[in-house]
Design a protein around this motif. Structure first.
Motif, PDB file in Angstrom:
ATOM      1  N   ILE B  31     -24.747  32.669 -17.748  1.00  0.00           N
ATOM      2  CA  ILE B  31     -23.807  31.779 -18.420  1.00  0.00           C
ATOM      3  C   ILE B  31     -24.478  30.445 -18.730  1.00  0.00           C
ATOM      4  O   ILE B  31     -24.413  29.944 -19.855  1.00  0.00           O
ATOM      5  N   LEU B  34     -27.082  30.875 -21.464  1.00  0.00           N
ATOM      6  CA  LEU B  34     -26.430  31.014 -22.777  1.00  0.00           C
ATOM      7  C   LEU B  34     -26.001  29.668 -23.321  1.00  0.00           C
ATOM      8  O   LEU B  34     -26.250  29.344 -24.484  1.00  0.00           O
ATOM      9  N   THR B 387     -16.036  29.353 -20.932  1.00  0.00           N
ATOM     10  CA  THR B 387     -16.757  29.205 -22.196  1.00  0.00           C
ATOM     11  C   THR B 387     -17.899  30.216 -22.271  1.00  0.00           C
ATOM     12  O   THR B 387     -18.100  30.866 -23.296  1.00  0.00           O
ATOM     13  N   GLY B 388     -18.617  30.353 -21.160  1.00  0.00           N
ATOM     14  CA  GLY B 388     -19.732  31.297 -21.123  1.00  0.00           C
ATOM     15  C   GLY B 388     -19.276  32.722 -21.357  1.00  0.00           C
ATOM     16  O   GLY B 388     -19.911  33.476 -22.104  1.00  0.00           O
ATOM     17  N   ILE B 389     -18.165  33.094 -20.744  1.00  0.00           N
ATOM     18  CA  ILE B 389     -17.660  34.458 -20.906  1.00  0.00           C
ATOM     19  C   ILE B 389     -17.330  34.728 -22.374  1.00  0.00           C
ATOM     20  O   ILE B 389     -17.691  35.762 -22.929  1.00  0.00           O
ATOM     21  N   PHE B 390     -16.675  33.766 -23.012  1.00  0.00           N
ATOM     22  CA  PHE B 390     -16.308  33.991 -24.402  1.00  0.00           C
ATOM     23  C   PHE B 390     -17.525  34.024 -25.310  1.00  0.00           C
ATOM     24  O   PHE B 390     -17.600  34.826 -26.238  1.00  0.00           O
ATOM     25  N   LEU B 391     -18.492  33.189 -25.008  1.00  0.00           N
ATOM     26  CA  LEU B 391     -19.709  33.176 -25.807  1.00  0.00           C
ATOM     27  C   LEU B 391     -20.427  34.518 -25.682  1.00  0.00           C
ATOM     28  O   LEU B 391     -20.896  35.085 -26.656  1.00  0.00           O
ATOM     29  N   ALA B 392     -20.481  35.036 -24.452  1.00  0.00           N
ATOM     30  CA  ALA B 392     -21.196  36.280 -24.207  1.00  0.00           C
ATOM     31  C   ALA B 392     -20.457  37.483 -24.781  1.00  0.00           C
ATOM     32  O   ALA B 392     -21.064  38.413 -25.307  1.00  0.00           O
ATOM     33  N   SER B 394     -18.264  37.555 -27.198  1.00  0.00           N
ATOM     34  CA  SER B 394     -17.892  37.478 -28.608  1.00  0.00           C
ATOM     35  C   SER B 394     -18.504  38.615 -29.426  1.00  0.00           C
ATOM     36  O   SER B 394     -19.717  38.755 -29.503  1.00  0.00           O
ATOM     37  N   GLY B 395     -17.647  39.425 -30.013  1.00  0.00           N
ATOM     38  CA  GLY B 395     -18.121  40.498 -30.870  1.00  0.00           C
ATOM     39  C   GLY B 395     -18.589  41.735 -30.136  1.00  0.00           C
ATOM     40  O   GLY B 395     -19.005  42.709 -30.749  1.00  0.00           O
TER      41      GLY B 395
END
Lengths: 339, 534
Positions: B31, B34, B387-392, B394-395
């Protein structure tokens, strides 16, 4: 970078699968996903009524994803980027639109917005306004018999009455007040803050903390909206809480929605934006979101709203100016208030 | 140390604990990696401002921790010494409530008592005193932090007192030891072993909160590091700065943890028989009076804000949410709470075993590392994790579809530190007593867990599960992150009400949340922990 993401995904995906796989419901109708803020979708907010009404005409499934507030919406869009699930984002205000547009995720709304009842001309072709209000200090008339009659009186007056405001670093009304003082005082805003500072009882993280402390009787004045008293009149049947009208003018908040370029349902999204500004949706908003509708809805506007005093001057910075100056002005605020 | 080294090999449980710790540590590292490699923001950080913020964060957390412990130690002593006064059990259970309370509710509770128009001000007015409480400032921060953390410290310290063998007390009486000697000879070693861990948890909690500091501290002067993280991630979308600040925060906490563990080393409970605890000391009038005073003060401090919340909740009942949505939200709260509690307790148990294994072998660095990993949820900002979870994801992963699993996992990570604080000392004590015997008799694996460990550890496990479930139940961070319209628990319902002017209704939701937590805690302790106290 890509490898990091893949590892991360494997970790998260693995633990997710391991724990519980929520059964995916078979979807027949097209789904329209709307990102918004929490109080919009609560049972007292406009969400449930709008959903029912829109689903009755669209043959679709409207799904809300509720986040904390407008700032959280923008942050989420930036995080998810082109992979976002959202078809619509609803609940930003004009202080945030320029930055949201910069993500490249916002598609032109394509809706005809004739005959809006906003105090200014709406020229934005991306964002659709759906309700609006003025920031104002709301006071408790049982505690405060002679409230300040102007912003200048509040700023230059003695150390009382105490006020509760929100932190511009964490809340949109807090940011609104920073803009408001800047609009009225310009370069002299720091001096105005210095005058206001001894009256500040406390600065809260968000609107809810501030308003809660105010109704608990901690301070006779709180930063909120001119429309807040309508809630107390309509739901609680009391005239105790009133908004202060200042001749210097009041900073506005216009709440907006937009559709995303990544949406797989562009027509449906456009239909929702058109619905949102239609009289059917507009008449839901005053008594659920306690803001003014963007259209003249005639007798559907509760008399309490019609009777609310309105400021003589509306203040609003352009979205670009707001975005460009925000950081500097917050620093300016911080320098004075943290003394 | 060498004498305690056993020939017990690493059991599957220990391996599982190591694996889980590696996964947690790896996820946290990823996290941060990233976020730090993601795009930075515009303006450079104001270092002098951040320096002041860091200083203040440290200062208030340290003071809050000291005050909380200063109150918790005498209160726990009195509770341990007076094991049979009416209302004792209720008082102990009430101590779990601040954990489930959303911060904003706790703030309102404190304000209702100490605020400008609170009970204290009313009392002052009634007796004609000039004095009025001045809540907003450092005092307000400290009161709220102590209100949230003193009961937690009592909850965590009490099982340790209960674990002092009855022999010690009997022996103390036979030797004619005075209360002062008892404190010096029995309690000081106990406190030296237990307090560092508890101090740490309280310190970290006070280090990383910010709504309390901001609101009751009176404004930006009382800014903590978490505000800066929040602003960087939310308004400025400066992921790099947010991650750097969070890293700074984590390093401060981890540094504190490391120092504390080095100081509080090698104090292990004696190996005597552990049966039921009957106390022979503290029978003197002075001791009785002291305990009574301490308990009365402690109860007053804890219960009056709770009473205020109960009264407000009752008054708010007419404008409460509809029964259907309350029931639904309550069911979701319970389900997610129990889920999070079970996951946290399972992870916590294997981590505690792995740490004990490392300790028994004298692998101090591994033990500290394991202890730190389990406490990640405490010193890594939840904003950063989210934030890290969503960034990772995403998609890649549809987080909205697996929302329940996400909430349970995340709230379990947040509850894990509390589980560890209960289980680590208990597992250490149990291992101390049984490891040699089990090794000699060749009892291991499931067999050992069922026959030896479960009967001994049943109560601490129950306490850990109850605490973790209640914490997960009150969680806001995880549910606000993953929540959607069909998954609204009581906490979210409450925030929805607060955001829609429904403050009265929100007060009644808070009351229901508190009552439910109290009942939930009681049932779990009773059902899982069994009836007999020892």
């Amino acid at each position: 970078m890509m490898r990091l993401r893949a590892c991360m995904t494997a970790l998260i995906g693995g633990s997710t699968l391991l724990l519980a796989a929520t059964p995916a419901l078979a979807q027949e109708k097209p789904v329209l996903t709307v990102y918004t803020y929490n109080s919009f979708t609560s049972e007292w907010g406009p969400g449930p009524a709008l959903e029912k009404d829109f689903e009755a005409q669209c043959a679709c499934d409207l799904q809300w994803v509720a986040l904390e507030d407008g700032a959280a919406l923008l942050a989420r869009l930036k995080l998810e980027g082109r992979n976002t699930k959202a078809d619509i984002v609803l609940g930003l205000d004009t202080n945030l639109t320029a930055e949201t547009r910069d993500t490249g995720l916002i598609a032109p709304h394509g809706v005809t917005l004739d005959g809006l009842a906003l105090p200014l001309d709406w020229a934005d072709t991306d964002f659709v306004p759906y309700d609006w209000g003025y920031f104002a200090f709301v006071y408790d008339s049982e505690k405060l018999t002679e409230p300040p009659r102007s912003l200048a009186e509040l700023v230059d007056g003695k150390d009382t009455p105490k006020i509760i405001i929100q932190d511009p670093r964490t809340s949109t009304p807090g940011l609104g007040l920073v803009m408001w003082l800047r609009e009225v005082y310009g370069e002299k805003a720091p001096e105005a803050w210095a005058g206001l500072q001894p009256k500040i009882l406390t600065v809260t993280k968000g609107w809810s903390e501030a308003y809660g402390l105010f109704t608990e009787g901690e301070a006779p004045l709180v930063l909120s909206y001119t429309t807040s008293p309508a809630y107390h009149q309509i739901v609680e049947g009391t005239d105790r809480y009133k908004a202060l009208l200042f001749p210097e003018g009041h900073y506005m908040q216009i709440e907006v929605a937009a559709r995303l370029t990544t949406s797989s349902q562009p027509e449906l999204a456009q239909a929702f934006l058109a619905y949102l500004t239609s009289p059917a949706a507009q008449k839901v908003l005053p008594t659920t979101n306690y803001m003014y509708p963007v259209r003249d809805i005639g007798k559907d506007l509760p008399p309490e709203f019609t009777a609310l005093p309105r400021p003589e001057r509306s203040l609003l910075l352009s979205a670009e100016d707001a975005a460009r100056n925000r950081d500097d002005w917050i620093r300016e605020w911080l320098a004075v208030v943290s003394q | 140390m060498a004498g305690r080294r056993q020939s017990v090999g690493a059991s599957p449980l220990v391996l599982l604990g190591l694996g889980l710790a590696a996964a947690l540590g790896g996820a946290a590292a990823l996290i941060f990696a990233l976020l730090l490699t993601a795009g930075g923001g515009g303006a450079p950080p104001q270092w002098d401002y951040l320096g002041r913020v860091l200083g203040f964060t440290f200062y208030q957390a340290l003071l809050s921790m000291l005050l909380a412990l200063l109150g918790a130690v005498p209160m726990t002593r009195a509770l341990a010494r007076r094991s049979d006064f009416p209302g004792r059990l209720l008082l102990v259970r009430l101590c779990a409530l601040p954990l489930v309370m959303p911060t904003i509710v706790g703030i309102f509770g404190v304000v209702a008592v100490y605020g400008g128009s609170g009970y204290l001000a009313a009392v002052a007015e009634a007796i004609g005193a000039e004095w009025r409480p001045q809540l907003y400032g450092l005092g307000g921060i400290l009161i709220a932090h102590v209100f949230f953390n003193l009961p937690l410290a009592v909850r965590l310290l009490l099982p340790a007192y209960a674990a002092i063998p009855a022999e010690s007390w009997r022996l103390a009486t036979q030797l004619g030891m005075k209360d002062r000697d008892v404190f010096r000879i029995i309690e000081i070693p106990l406190l030296r072993q237990q307090l560092p861990g508890i101090a740490l948890i309280v310190f970290m909690l006070c280090f990383t909160t910010f709504a309390i500091a901001l609101t009751l501290g009176g404004g930006p002067r009382a800014t903590t590091l978490e505000v800066a993280i929040y602003q960087a991630l939310r308004f400025d979308f400066d992921l790099r700065l947010g991650a750097a600040l969070a890293l700074l925060q984590a390093v401060c906490c981890a540094g504190g943890a490391w120092a504390v563990w080095r100081l509080g080393r090698d104090m292990v409970l004696g190996q005597s028989l552990q049966i039921t605890v009957r106390r022979y000391d503290g029978k003197g009038a002075a001791a009785r009076a002291l305990d009574l005073a301490v308990l009365a003060l402690g109860a007053l401090f804890l219960v009056v804000p709770l009473i205020a919340l109960v009264l407000n909740g009752l008054l708010g009942l007419p404008s409460a949410a509809s029964p259907e949505s309350l029931l639904r939200a309550a069911a979701i709260s319970l389900a997610l709470g129990l889920g999070g509690g079970l996951v946290a307790t399972s992870i916590g148990y294997s981590l505690a075993q792995a740490r004990q294994h490392a300790n028994a072998r004298g692998w101090r660095r591994r033990a500290i590392w394991l202890g730190l990993t389990g406490r990640l949820g405490l010193f890594v900002s939840p904003m950063v994790i989210g934030t890290g979870i969503f960034l990772a994801a995403s998609g890649r992963v549809d987080l909205y579809r697996h929302a329940a699993a996400g909430v349970i996992t995340l709230s379990a990570i947040m509850a894990l530190p509390f589980v560890l604080s209960v289980l680590e000392p208990a597992v250490a004590a149990a291992a101390e007593r049984h490891d040699k015997l089990c090794a000699a008799l060749g009892i291991k694996g499931w067999h050992r867990f069922l026959e030896i460990d479960w009967p001994t550890l049943r109560r601490p496990i129950a306490t850990a599960l109850a605490l973790a479930s209640v914490i997960a139940m009150g969680d806001l961070g995880a549910i606000a992150l993953f929540g959607h319209q069909d998954m609204i628990n009581l906490t979210l319902l409450l925030y929805g009400q607060l955001g829609a002017y429904r403050l009265d209704g929100a007060a009644s939701t808070a009351l229901i949340l508190l009552l439910l937590a109290l009942g939930f805690y009681w049932v779990i302790e009773r059902v899982v922990g069994g009836r007999e106290l020892h």
